[in-house]
Design a protein around this motif. Structure first.
Motif, mmCIF file in Angstrom:
data_model
loop_
_atom_site.group_PDB
_atom_site.id
_atom_site.type_symbol
_atom_site.label_atom_id
_atom_site.label_comp_id
_atom_site.label_asym_id
_atom_site.label_seq_id
_atom_site.Cartn_x
_atom_site.Cartn_y
_atom_site.Cartn_z
ATOM 1 N N ALA A 279 1.679 6.584 -6.866
ATOM 2 C CA ALA A 279 0.575 7.444 -7.301
ATOM 3 C C ALA A 279 0.925 8.913 -7.068
ATOM 4 N N LEU A 280 1.571 9.200 -5.950
ATOM 5 C CA LEU A 280 2.012 10.557 -5.664
ATOM 6 C C LEU A 280 3.028 11.014 -6.708
ATOM 7 N N LYS B 72 0.825 -1.213 0.000
ATOM 8 C CA LYS B 72 0.000 0.000 0.000
ATOM 9 C C LYS B 72 0.858 1.262 0.000
ATOM 10 N N VAL B 73 1.892 1.277 0.841
ATOM 11 C CA VAL B 73 2.778 2.446 0.889
ATOM 12 C C VAL B 73 3.432 2.659 -0.470
ATOM 13 N N HIS C 298 0.816 4.010 -2.978
ATOM 14 C CA HIS C 298 0.504 5.424 -2.727
ATOM 15 C C HIS C 298 1.671 6.325 -3.115
ATOM 16 N N TYR C 299 2.891 5.878 -2.858
ATOM 17 C CA TYR C 299 4.061 6.675 -3.234
ATOM 18 C C TYR C 299 4.146 6.809 -4.752
#
Length: 126
Positions: free
Chosen positions: A95-96, A88-89, A92-93
């Motif tokens: 995607a950022l 997940k991290v 999300h990274y």
């Protein structure tokens, strides 16, 4: 030969004085996911096992759970894998990163690029 101006934005997420996540750590997580071991991931990235292990250690200490689970030994279940939190991290990274890359293409960048020289002058007086 001149090259077009380029913009590079590097995202680092800090936890106290440590970098909890950055582009290199994200690449290491991708490589661990692909190869199933820290040593294989390190080899493919051209870094020492010790360096890779230290990066994993920092990541595992900076989040509210470990990002990488390791199992020593030579069985089929040995090696390293991303935990659910690690996946997940990483997602999300990434995607950022994608969002910032998209934001960096536009009128503000075009305005800056239009004023940027292709090479620095030899001196400020030129």
């Amino acid at each position: 030969m001149t090259t077009a101006p380029s913009l590079k934005i590097k995202i680092q997420i800090h936890c106290g004085s440590e970098i909890a996540m950055g582009p290199g750590k994200a690449d290491l997580l991708d490589s661990i996911c692909e190869h199933g071991s820290i040593s294989a991931a390190a080899r493919t990235m051209g870094m020492s096992y010790r360096r890779a292990w230290l990066l994993v250690d920092v990541m595992n200490r900076c989040w509210n759970g470990p990002l990488v689970h390791t199992s020593p030994g030579r069985s089929a279940s040995s090696g390293a894998r991303l935990t659910e939190l690690g996946g997940k991290v990483l997602a999300h990274y990434r995607a950022l990163q994608d969002g910032i890359a998209d934001a960096s293409r536009g009128t503000d960048y075009d305005a800056l690029a239009g004023r940027l020289l292709s090479e620095p002058r030899a001196s400020q007086k030129d």
